[in-house]
Design a protein around this motif. Structure first.
Motif, PDB file in Angstrom:
ATOM      1  N   MET A  52       4.817   5.942  -6.145  1.00  0.00           N
ATOM      2  CA  MET A  52       5.425   5.767  -4.825  1.00  0.00           C
ATOM      3  C   MET A  52       4.994   4.455  -4.183  1.00  0.00           C
ATOM      4  O   MET A  52       5.792   3.778  -3.523  1.00  0.00           O
ATOM      5  N   ALA A  53       3.714   4.080  -4.397  1.00  0.00           N
ATOM      6  CA  ALA A  53       3.233   2.817  -3.838  1.00  0.00           C
ATOM      7  C   ALA A  53       3.958   1.634  -4.477  1.00  0.00           C
ATOM      8  O   ALA A  53       4.324   0.666  -3.789  1.00  0.00           O
ATOM      9  N   VAL A  54       4.194   1.730  -5.773  1.00  0.00           N
ATOM     10  CA  VAL A  54       4.891   0.647  -6.467  1.00  0.00           C
ATOM     11  C   VAL A  54       6.357   0.575  -6.027  1.00  0.00           C
ATOM     12  O   VAL A  54       6.886  -0.509  -5.774  1.00  0.00           O
ATOM     13  N   LEU A  55       7.009   1.739  -5.938  1.00  0.00           N
ATOM     14  CA  LEU A  55       8.408   1.754  -5.505  1.00  0.00           C
ATOM     15  C   LEU A  55       8.557   1.233  -4.081  1.00  0.00           C
ATOM     16  O   LEU A  55       9.517   0.516  -3.759  1.00  0.00           O
ATOM     17  N   GLN A  56       7.616   1.584  -3.214  1.00  0.00           N
ATOM     18  CA  GLN A  56       7.641   1.080  -1.845  1.00  0.00           C
ATOM     19  C   GLN A  56       7.480  -0.443  -1.831  1.00  0.00           C
ATOM     20  O   GLN A  56       8.167  -1.146  -1.084  1.00  0.00           O
ATOM     21  N   ARG A  57       6.569  -0.938  -2.676  1.00  0.00           N
ATOM     22  CA  ARG A  57       6.365  -2.394  -2.742  1.00  0.00           C
ATOM     23  C   ARG A  57       7.589  -3.091  -3.311  1.00  0.00           C
ATOM     24  O   ARG A  57       7.955  -4.192  -2.865  1.00  0.00           O
TER      25      ARG A  57
END
Length: 269
Positions: A52-57
């Motif tokens: 989720m952190a990567v997708l948000q970034r």
């Protein structure tokens, strides 16, 4: 009638599972394992951020410039370099391979040089790319060409060697010159091999591009990854890696569709 439809659907189910269900399960398994490993605390989020952190970034990178451009602009820059170099590799490699396959003299002259060339890793051309083109747009194109060129030549050569001799003799008896023999007999007969070589060359070319951008790029996904690594931002690095993987899969899908269409046209599928 209804029983026939049920039977038809039952027969289609293995194909549906192969094309859709199994790949989706594989992706979900990978994401689940990634998320579980990230949440377990065994590896710090600084080194392995969660999905989720990567997708948000990634979403942020499409709105906020990083390393001088948005994520989609870096992607387009990489694709421009790839398409230019891959097109040149095909336009030069395919005719050369066909000519080598039908001319013993040309094969004797070119084959030793080509054999030496194809065993040189594409990334080894980076220093020469810097010497000749600097670190601008053209520098990675030489590396991509080196990666895509050899498969195009080899498969075109193999396709030309497998053409039955009587087809060429029939064309000559009907008055076909060299150009007509090449375009009307040689090229269509070797097309399935040519497209297979193009697919392999596209994969090698895309990988070579990213390797070149990691070293000499000033734009593109590889350049963005380098900047993310130097700034200790793993979410940026992984965003670039995902974009590279998706773009590579899309390129391979296009080449696979072209290959399937060629095989159908040739009556082989």
């Amino acid at each position: 009638m209804r029983a026939t439809r049920v039977q038809a659907r039952a027969k289609d189910w293995p194909r549906v599972a192969e094309v859709w269900v199994m790949p989706v399960l594989g992706i979900l398994t990978l994401l689940g394992g990634w998320a579980a490993l990230s949440a377990s605390g065994w590896i710090s989020p600084k080194f392995l951020p969660g999905p989720m952190a990567v997708l948000q970034r990634m979403a942020e990178l499409t709105q906020e410039p990083y390393a001088g451009a948005l994520l989609q602009q870096h992607l387009l820059a990489s694709l421009e370099k790839f398409l230019l170099s891959f097109s040149i590799a095909v336009l030069v490699g395919v005719p050369l391979g066909l000519a080598m396959g039908r001319s013993k003299r040309l094969e004797w002259v070119v084959a030793p040089l080509f054999e030496a060339f194809r065993f040189i890793p594409p990334i080894a051309w980076v220093p020469f790319a810097i010497f000749w083109f600097g670190t601008g747009f053209l520098s990675p194109t030489l590396v991509i060409f080196a990666g895509a060129f050899a498969p195009c030549v080899l498969n075109a050569y193999r396709g030309a060697r497998q053409i039955e001799k009587h087809l060429l003799e029939a064309g000559q008896m009907l008055g076909a010159g060299r150009w007509l023999t090449f375009t009307e007999i040689l090229l269509p007969a070797a097309l399935t091999h040519i497209v297979a070589g193009m697919r392999v060359g596209a994969g090698f070319g895309w990988q070579s591009l990213i390797g070149a951008e990691l070293i000499v790029g000033s734009t593109g996904l590889g350049y963005m990854i380098v900047k993310g690594g130097s700034n200790l931002e793993p979410t940026v690095v992984m965003s670039g890696m995902i974009a590279i993987g998706l773009a590579g899969a899309a390129i391979d899908w296009c080449m696979r569709m072209l290959q399937a269409r060629t095989l159908r046209s040739a009556g082989m599928n």
